[in-house]
Write a protein that holds these residues in place. Structure first.
Motif, PDB file in Angstrom:
ATOM      1  N   VAL A 128       0.789  -1.241  -0.031  1.00 50.21           N
ATOM      2  CA  VAL A 128      -0.044   0.048   0.232  1.00 50.21           C
ATOM      3  C   VAL A 128       0.824   1.265   0.055  1.00 50.21           C
ATOM      4  O   VAL A 128       0.533   2.229  -0.729  1.00 50.21           O
ATOM      5  N   LYS A 129       1.845   1.253   0.739  1.00 51.88           N
ATOM      6  CA  LYS A 129       2.828   2.361   0.657  1.00 51.88           C
ATOM      7  C   LYS A 129       3.271   2.547  -0.520  1.00 51.88           C
ATOM      8  O   LYS A 129       3.553   3.738  -0.831  1.00 51.88           O
ATOM      9  N   GLN A 130       3.706   1.508  -1.285  1.00 49.61           N
ATOM     10  CA  GLN A 130       4.309   1.542  -2.585  1.00 49.61           C
ATOM     11  C   GLN A 130       3.599   1.969  -3.593  1.00 49.61           C
ATOM     12  O   GLN A 130       3.740   2.996  -4.405  1.00 49.61           O
ATOM     13  N   LYS A 131       2.429   1.873  -3.285  1.00 49.56           N
ATOM     14  CA  LYS A 131       1.141   2.173  -4.450  1.00 49.56           C
ATOM     15  C   LYS A 131       1.004   3.792  -4.152  1.00 49.56           C
ATOM     16  O   LYS A 131       0.990   4.679  -5.229  1.00 49.56           O
ATOM     17  N   ILE A 132       1.100   4.072  -3.078  1.00 49.60           N
ATOM     18  CA  ILE A 132       0.750   5.537  -2.641  1.00 49.60           C
ATOM     19  C   ILE A 132       1.922   6.446  -3.230  1.00 49.60           C
ATOM     20  O   ILE A 132       1.620   7.551  -3.751  1.00 49.60           O
ATOM     21  N   SER A 133       3.090   6.027  -2.857  1.00 54.22           N
ATOM     22  CA  SER A 133       4.326   6.493  -3.576  1.00 54.22           C
ATOM     23  C   SER A 133       4.325   6.728  -5.060  1.00 54.22           C
ATOM     24  O   SER A 133       4.511   7.801  -5.604  1.00 54.22           O
ATOM     25  N   MET A 134       3.792   5.605  -5.626  1.00 51.78           N
ATOM     26  CA  MET A 134       3.779   5.537  -7.135  1.00 51.78           C
ATOM     27  C   MET A 134       2.789   6.442  -7.729  1.00 51.78           C
ATOM     28  O   MET A 134       3.097   7.350  -8.549  1.00 51.78           O
ATOM     29  N   PHE A 135       1.499   6.551  -6.970  1.00 45.39           N
ATOM     30  CA  PHE A 135       0.356   7.493  -7.637  1.00 45.39           C
ATOM     31  C   PHE A 135       0.488   8.680  -7.261  1.00 45.39           C
ATOM     32  O   PHE A 135      -0.432   9.637  -7.666  1.00 45.39           O
ATOM     33  N   CYS A 136       0.879   9.075  -6.134  1.00 41.74           N
ATOM     34  CA  CYS A 136       1.214  10.609  -5.378  1.00 41.74           C
ATOM     35  C   CYS A 136       2.281  11.056  -5.630  1.00 41.74           C
ATOM     36  O   CYS A 136       2.773  12.235  -5.247  1.00 41.74           O
ATOM     37  N   HIS A 137       3.395  10.522  -6.694  1.00 45.17           N
ATOM     38  CA  HIS A 137       4.574  11.144  -6.926  1.00 45.17           C
ATOM     39  C   HIS A 137       5.367  11.634  -5.997  1.00 45.17           C
ATOM     40  O   HIS A 137       5.828  12.779  -5.693  1.00 45.17           O
ATOM     41  N   VAL A 138       5.756  10.696  -5.026  1.00 47.25           N
ATOM     42  CA  VAL A 138       6.631  10.920  -3.772  1.00 47.25           C
ATOM     43  C   VAL A 138       7.583   9.654  -3.651  1.00 47.25           C
ATOM     44  O   VAL A 138       6.939   8.720  -3.992  1.00 47.25           O
ATOM     45  N   GLU A 139       8.630   9.909  -2.875  1.00 46.93           N
ATOM     46  CA  GLU A 139       9.662   8.718  -2.776  1.00 46.93           C
ATOM     47  C   GLU A 139       8.717   7.861  -1.607  1.00 46.93           C
ATOM     48  O   GLU A 139       7.869   8.428  -0.675  1.00 46.93           O
ATOM     49  N   PRO A 140       9.014   6.484  -1.623  1.00 50.56           N
ATOM     50  CA  PRO A 140       8.453   5.730  -0.454  1.00 50.56           C
ATOM     51  C   PRO A 140       8.844   6.300   0.886  1.00 50.56           C
ATOM     52  O   PRO A 140       7.720   6.288   1.879  1.00 50.56           O
ATOM     53  N   GLU A 141      10.037   6.793   1.115  1.00 48.10           N
ATOM     54  CA  GLU A 141      10.153   7.405   2.698  1.00 48.10           C
ATOM     55  C   GLU A 141       9.539   8.611   3.036  1.00 48.10           C
ATOM     56  O   GLU A 141       9.463   8.894   4.149  1.00 48.10           O
ATOM     57  N   GLN A 142       8.673   9.030   2.156  1.00 43.71           N
ATOM     58  CA  GLN A 142       7.904  10.524   2.134  1.00 43.71           C
ATOM     59  C   GLN A 142       6.423   9.947   2.421  1.00 43.71           C
ATOM     60  O   GLN A 142       5.720  10.977   2.654  1.00 43.71           O
ATOM     61  N   VAL A 143       6.363   8.766   2.599  1.00 40.62           N
ATOM     62  CA  VAL A 143       5.068   8.212   2.760  1.00 40.62           C
ATOM     63  C   VAL A 143       4.862   7.721   4.246  1.00 40.62           C
ATOM     64  O   VAL A 143       5.759   6.585   4.827  1.00 40.62           O
ATOM     65  N   ILE A 144       4.407   8.272   5.135  1.00 45.66           N
ATOM     66  CA  ILE A 144       4.384   7.968   6.628  1.00 45.66           C
ATOM     67  C   ILE A 144       3.088   7.222   7.128  1.00 45.66           C
ATOM     68  O   ILE A 144       1.865   7.934   6.968  1.00 45.66           O
ATOM     69  N   PHE A 145       3.196   6.258   7.705  1.00 50.38           N
ATOM     70  CA  PHE A 145       1.903   5.610   8.280  1.00 50.38           C
ATOM     71  C   PHE A 145       1.581   5.713   9.867  1.00 50.38           C
ATOM     72  O   PHE A 145       2.520   5.542  10.751  1.00 50.38           O
ATOM     73  N   ILE A 146       0.413   6.119  10.230  1.00 43.93           N
ATOM     74  CA  ILE A 146       0.148   6.254  11.312  1.00 43.93           C
ATOM     75  C   ILE A 146      -0.997   5.432  11.725  1.00 43.93           C
ATOM     76  O   ILE A 146      -2.521   6.025  11.410  1.00 43.93           O
ATOM     77  N   HIS A 147      -0.890   4.295  12.319  1.00 44.92           N
ATOM     78  CA  HIS A 147      -2.056   3.435  12.676  1.00 44.92           C
ATOM     79  C   HIS A 147      -2.737   3.751  14.220  1.00 44.92           C
ATOM     80  O   HIS A 147      -1.934   4.261  15.050  1.00 44.92           O
ATOM     81  N   ASP A 148      -3.851   3.202  14.444  1.00 41.29           N
ATOM     82  CA  ASP A 148      -4.232   3.404  15.659  1.00 41.29           C
ATOM     83  C   ASP A 148      -3.534   2.808  16.787  1.00 41.29           C
ATOM     84  O   ASP A 148      -3.292   1.451  16.563  1.00 41.29           O
ATOM     85  N   VAL A 149      -3.062   3.427  17.927  1.00 38.87           N
ATOM     86  CA  VAL A 149      -2.047   2.699  18.996  1.00 38.87           C
ATOM     87  C   VAL A 149      -2.693   2.901  20.259  1.00 38.87           C
ATOM     88  O   VAL A 149      -3.889   3.376  20.507  1.00 38.87           O
ATOM     89  N   SER A 150      -1.989   2.189  21.298  1.00 39.72           N
ATOM     90  CA  SER A 150      -2.618   2.127  22.598  1.00 39.72           C
ATOM     91  C   SER A 150      -2.826   3.574  23.219  1.00 39.72           C
ATOM     92  O   SER A 150      -3.622   3.901  23.969  1.00 39.72           O
ATOM     93  N   SER A 151      -2.230   4.651  22.700  1.00 41.31           N
ATOM     94  CA  SER A 151      -2.246   6.034  23.068  1.00 41.31           C
ATOM     95  C   SER A 151      -1.638   6.945  22.231  1.00 41.31           C
ATOM     96  O   SER A 151      -0.488   6.572  21.462  1.00 41.31           O
ATOM     97  N   THR A 152      -2.062   8.089  22.427  1.00 43.00           N
ATOM     98  CA  THR A 152      -1.538   9.154  21.364  1.00 43.00           C
ATOM     99  C   THR A 152       0.019   9.442  21.694  1.00 43.00           C
ATOM    100  O   THR A 152       0.429   9.809  20.809  1.00 43.00           O
ATOM    101  N   TYR A 153       0.318   9.173  22.733  1.00 48.12           N
ATOM    102  CA  TYR A 153       1.546   9.379  23.179  1.00 48.12           C
ATOM    103  C   TYR A 153       2.683   8.427  22.459  1.00 48.12           C
ATOM    104  O   TYR A 153       3.771   8.726  22.358  1.00 48.12           O
ATOM    105  N   ARG A 154       2.143   7.348  21.871  1.00 44.39           N
ATOM    106  CA  ARG A 154       2.898   6.554  20.952  1.00 44.39           C
ATOM    107  C   ARG A 154       3.147   7.080  19.454  1.00 44.39           C
ATOM    108  O   ARG A 154       4.105   6.541  18.766  1.00 44.39           O
ATOM    109  N   VAL A 155       2.411   8.101  19.263  1.00 39.15           N
ATOM    110  CA  VAL A 155       2.498   8.765  17.884  1.00 39.15           C
ATOM    111  C   VAL A 155       3.983   9.163  17.298  1.00 39.15           C
ATOM    112  O   VAL A 155       4.684   8.823  16.483  1.00 39.15           O
ATOM    113  N   PRO A 156       4.645  10.196  18.336  1.00 36.35           N
ATOM    114  CA  PRO A 156       5.744  10.724  18.010  1.00 36.35           C
ATOM    115  C   PRO A 156       6.926   9.594  17.752  1.00 36.35           C
ATOM    116  O   PRO A 156       7.963   9.658  17.030  1.00 36.35           O
TER     117      PRO A 156
END
Length: 500
Positions: A148-176
């Motif tokens: 999915v990351k590679q697909k977004i990278s290809m169709f949105c014209h950005v490098e793979p490392e420029q696609v960041i994923f944030i899924h639901d975690v145990s607390s918002t303090y895990r996001v950073p």
């Protein structure tokens, strides 16, 4: 040093009012005032001014200014702001401007497939408006697959490392921590030429420790929030976060019980006894009681009932804005025996107006008449509980939002009976902080301290409530208002990381 500002819905009025005022002064020399260039120029001017305001005690200019442009791409309300930042990227130059686009990656339960089309469409719409994202942050319920990351990278014209994923975690303090693990520090270092090391900073290690602690909390502290907007808990998000910050600081898990104040009133006992008894059951279980701000008369009698319960049974209490005003009304009725004491907001003809309209308030014009913004509160009584919680400073600066105030002519009668006004404004006319003698913690503040609460620096009034509710307030004050080593985040070794 980092700085965050938000350009969300409330800012629209400020920007337009600013432009109107400039036109009235003749700054545009009679020219036709238009969205482009006048509104867009005003937005850019606001950003440039905010970016230079110091945010730390060293008074240095921040290195980073984070602007949150809320809303959905394509909404007509945000078009002026999109256009302003399209122009701004060229004024700021590429090396000083980074556009981060946040998008949702839904995952329908029927198929379980993570869909990238919403992200592709939103990026296409953003590019059509003249802005190209440097980073695409994808929100999802579950971790996103590499395909999915590679697909977004290809169709949105950005490098793979420029696609960041944030899924639901145990607390918002895990996001950073998630962001750091995906190399965002390294990306910012090269993209904006920031003088930072690749090693985790002291701040990030403290954050990791805080996130770990949040998931291991065993002790619980129950706080009853008695308000009138409890059907939509987002109305009290700032209050909830301030309490959560304070609970985490003392190693407790927050159990916040929302109570509709109207359900505590005797009339509800007749109309719906089940709701009435359930509301009182929650209040009886609470280790601390909080009455937040609000407007209007609905539910005020229920709030007064909760305040009486806290005062008479020595339950820790914090009243914020209207909560403080109602604490004064309750004390006047039950301790000064002024049975008809009230606020002129609720009863303009009361014989004992203990809370009154501010002189500058015009009842015929509700807009723009409130006392708003950051203002100074001076401590008038040395050694008060709240002054100790604020580390014995002479004054504090907190944000206000109110139209009524405690009647200053009646202060001697209150203080004679033990309700002390330990904080005033700089002129000594407006009552800002109350404390009740011979009570574990009975405090009210006219300002909104929740707005300045931070995860690693909780708001002192809210921290005081949590400490008192958990039985730790006396020990905390005896220790010089410092957390125990077990509760502190500050013992992270600086030898193991950089200090940028």
């Amino acid at each position: 040093m980092w700085k965050k500002e938000s350009l969300s819905a409330p800012e629209y009025g400020k920007i337009y009012q600013h432009v109107i005022n400039k036109e009235r002064r003749g700054d545009y020399l009679g020219k036709t005032v238009q969205v482009v260039p006048h509104i867009t120029d005003a937005i850019q001017e606001w950003v440039m001014n905010q970016a230079t305001v110091p945010v730390d005690k060293d008074h240095q200019e921040p290195q980073i200014c984070v602007i949150e442009l809320g809303g959905t791409i394509g909404d007509i309300e945000g078009m002026a702001f999109i256009e302003a930042f399209r122009q701004f990227q060229f004024k700021a130059k590429r090396e000083n401007f980074c556009n981060i686009h946040v998008s949702l990656v839904p995952q329908p339960t029927a198929t379980g497939e993570q869909k990238t089309k919403p992200t592709q469409n939103s990026v296409r719409a953003l590019r059509g408006l003249g802005l190209s994202p440097d980073l695409i942050v994808c929100r999802s319920t579950k971790p996103i697959e590499m395909a999915v990351k590679q697909k977004i990278s290809m169709f949105c014209h950005v490098e793979p490392e420029q696609v960041i994923f944030i899924h639901d975690v145990s607390s918002t303090y895990r996001v950073p921590i998630l962001l750091e693990e995906q190399g965002i520090i390294t990306y910012f270092k090269h993209r904006l030429d920031l003088p930072v090391d690749d090693k985790p900073t002291v701040q990030l290690l403290k954050w990791k420790r805080m996130a770990d602690r949040y998931e291991r909390l065993l002790q619980t502290c129950s706080i009853a929030l008695v308000g009138k907007y409890t059907k939509l808990s987002d109305c009290y998000t700032s209050v909830f976060k301030a309490l959560e910050h304070s609970a985490l600081a003392i190693n407790h898990k927050l159990n916040l019980m929302y109570i509709d104040s109207a359900e505590l009133e005797p009339s509800t006992k007749t109309e719906d006894p089940v709701k009435y008894h359930k509301a009182w059951e929650k209040l009886c279980k609470a280790q601390g009681i909080l009455v937040p701000g609000g407007f209007g008369s609905r539910g005020t009698e229920g709030k007064l009932q909760a305040i009486t319960w806290a005062r008479e049974r020595k339950i820790p209490f914090l009243g914020v804005c209207l909560g403080m005003q109602l604490a004064v009304v309750e004390f006047a009725r039950n301790c000064l025996n002024w049975k008809d004491a009230n606020s002129t907001e609720f009863d303009p003809n009361t014989k004992n107006p203990v809370v009154i309209d501010m002189p500058e308030h015009n009842p015929g014009n509700m807009g723009g008449t409130m006392r708003l913004g950051k203002r100074k509160t001076v401590f008038t009584t040395n050694g008060s509980t709240l002054q100790k919680l604020y580390e014995n400073v002479d004054f504090v600066e907190e944000r206000h939002r109110h139209r009524y105030e405690v009647n200053p002519e009646l202060i001697p009668q209150f203080e004679e009976k033990g309700l002390k006004f330990v904080g005033h404004d700089t002129e000594g006319q407006r009552m800002e902080i109350i404390e009740l003698e011979d009570h574990p913690y009975f405090t009210g503040v006219q300002f909104h301290p929740e707005f300045s609460s931070r995860p690693m620096k909780p708001s002192p009034p809210y921290l005081g409530l949590m400490l008192a509710a958990s039985g730790k307030l006396s020990t905390y004050i005896q220790n010089g208002c410092k957390l125990s080593p077990r509760d502190s985040y500050s013992d992270v070794s600086e030898e193991s990381c950089s200090d940028n």
